[in-house]
Write a protein that holds these residues in place. Structure first.
Motif, PDB file in Angstrom:
ATOM      1  N   ARG A   7      14.327 -43.307 -29.356  1.00 47.44           N
ATOM      2  CA  ARG A   7      13.911 -42.496 -30.502  1.00 47.44           C
ATOM      3  C   ARG A   7      13.126 -41.272 -30.023  1.00 47.44           C
ATOM      4  O   ARG A   7      12.348 -41.359 -29.074  1.00 47.44           O
ATOM      5  N   ASN A   8      13.338 -40.153 -30.679  1.00 47.86           N
ATOM      6  CA  ASN A   8      12.667 -38.921 -30.264  1.00 47.86           C
ATOM      7  C   ASN A   8      11.147 -39.065 -30.255  1.00 47.86           C
ATOM      8  O   ASN A   8      10.470 -38.507 -29.397  1.00 47.86           O
ATOM      9  N   ARG A  43       9.829 -40.384 -26.984  1.00 46.37           N
ATOM     10  CA  ARG A  43      10.104 -39.609 -25.769  1.00 46.37           C
ATOM     11  C   ARG A  43       8.922 -38.677 -25.516  1.00 46.37           C
ATOM     12  O   ARG A  43       8.804 -37.616 -26.124  1.00 46.37           O
ATOM     13  N   LEU A  79       9.529 -34.848 -24.495  1.00 42.28           N
ATOM     14  CA  LEU A  79      10.065 -34.048 -25.596  1.00 42.28           C
ATOM     15  C   LEU A  79       8.961 -33.730 -26.597  1.00 42.28           C
ATOM     16  O   LEU A  79       8.839 -32.589 -27.060  1.00 42.28           O
ATOM     17  N   THR A  80       8.142 -34.730 -26.916  1.00 40.32           N
ATOM     18  CA  THR A  80       7.017 -34.519 -27.829  1.00 40.32           C
ATOM     19  C   THR A  80       6.061 -33.479 -27.275  1.00 40.32           C
ATOM     20  O   THR A  80       5.600 -32.584 -27.996  1.00 40.32           O
ATOM     21  N   GLY A 106      18.744 -35.095 -28.664  1.00 42.03           N
ATOM     22  CA  GLY A 106      18.818 -36.446 -29.198  1.00 42.03           C
ATOM     23  C   GLY A 106      20.237 -36.819 -29.536  1.00 42.03           C
ATOM     24  O   GLY A 106      21.119 -35.960 -29.595  1.00 42.03           O
ATOM     25  N   GLN A 159      17.504 -38.200 -36.234  1.00 35.78           N
ATOM     26  CA  GLN A 159      16.407 -37.815 -35.350  1.00 35.78           C
ATOM     27  C   GLN A 159      16.555 -36.369 -34.883  1.00 35.78           C
ATOM     28  O   GLN A 159      15.579 -35.639 -34.762  1.00 35.78           O
ATOM     29  N   VAL A 160      17.792 -35.966 -34.593  1.00 39.90           N
ATOM     30  CA  VAL A 160      18.032 -34.576 -34.208  1.00 39.90           C
ATOM     31  C   VAL A 160      17.663 -33.646 -35.356  1.00 39.90           C
ATOM     32  O   VAL A 160      16.982 -32.628 -35.167  1.00 39.90           O
ATOM     33  N   THR A 220      13.948 -33.301 -35.691  1.00 37.90           N
ATOM     34  CA  THR A 220      13.389 -32.414 -34.668  1.00 37.90           C
ATOM     35  C   THR A 220      13.705 -30.959 -34.982  1.00 37.90           C
ATOM     36  O   THR A 220      12.875 -30.075 -34.806  1.00 37.90           O
TER      37      THR A 220
END
Length: 221
Positions: free
Chosen positions: A52-53, A56, A59-60, A83, A88-89, A92
């Protein structure tokens, strides 16, 4: 006026079989061609795209850095680096749009904003289609791998051999030893031991920042 930019690179494996070097190199050349300003060393992550984003960390960190420093654009080598799961994409993407952060996906040659500064009206549809196709392909790959794994296990049991003997798993010698790395990256290790920074070492030795970081950690320099 040149845009400020950062790079995010990701590969799924933590082993030497995969590296973000190619992504970073290609995106760096693209940034130079666009005459954008790279304001931070690349954010690189070795983690499965199925994660899950929100789980990560790099990425965060990348997104928060872009928000706090008002970075104009984040470069990704492809959409699936952001992602794999559609929602989730899109989540983001919404974060980036809410904070006026553009994103460019090199493989798809698509960005969140058009040249005139307006939001790309086709992006949500495009992401949904591409992500769905990727999900179907991942399921197909998983099925083929599981099928091949079952066949090898059955073959090993029938013949009384080990799984390695019937070609299951990674070939022997496919992982680079520390000795091989010390020879291949002698210049990098020498530069780090002289006290050079990670970024300077990467430039001097013509390797990516992520490679230097990995070697610095592995050889405890």
């Amino acid at each position: 006026m040149n845009r400020t930019s950062i790079i995010y690179g990701r590969v799924s494996s933590e082993s030497d079989r995969q590296s973000t070097d190619r992504q970073i190199y290609s995106l760096s050349r693209l940034i130079e061609a666009n005459r954008d300003i790279l304001v931070h060393e690349p954010f690189t992550e070795h983690i499965s795209g199925a994660t899950r984003n929100c789980d990560r960390p790099v990425l965060t960190q990348c997104l928060e850095y872009a928000r706090e420093n008002k970075v104009d654009i984040i470069y990704f080598s492809s959409l699936d680096r952001m992602g794999r799961a559609i929602w989730q994409v899109l989540e983001t993407v919404k974060f980036c749009l809410d904070h006026r952060i553009n994103c460019y996906f090199q493989k798809e040659q698509m960005s969140l904003y058009l040249d005139d500064g307006t939001e790309n009206p086709f992006l949500a549809i495009f992401i949904s289609v591409i992500s769905t196709c990727a999900a179907i392909e991942r399921d197909s790959i998983k099925f083929r791998l599981n099928d091949a794994r079952s066949k090898k296990i059955a073959e090993a049991k029938a013949s009384g051999k080990t799984l390695a003997a019937v070609g299951f798993g990674r070939p022997r010698g496919s992982i680079k030893t520390a000795e091989k790395k010390s020879i291949e990256y002698a210049g990098v290790l020498r530069s780090l031991r002289k006290g050079k920074s990670i970024r300077d070492t990467a430039k001097i030795c013509n390797v990516s920042v992520s490679t230097v970081k990995r070697l610095k950690k592995e050889f405890d320099i």
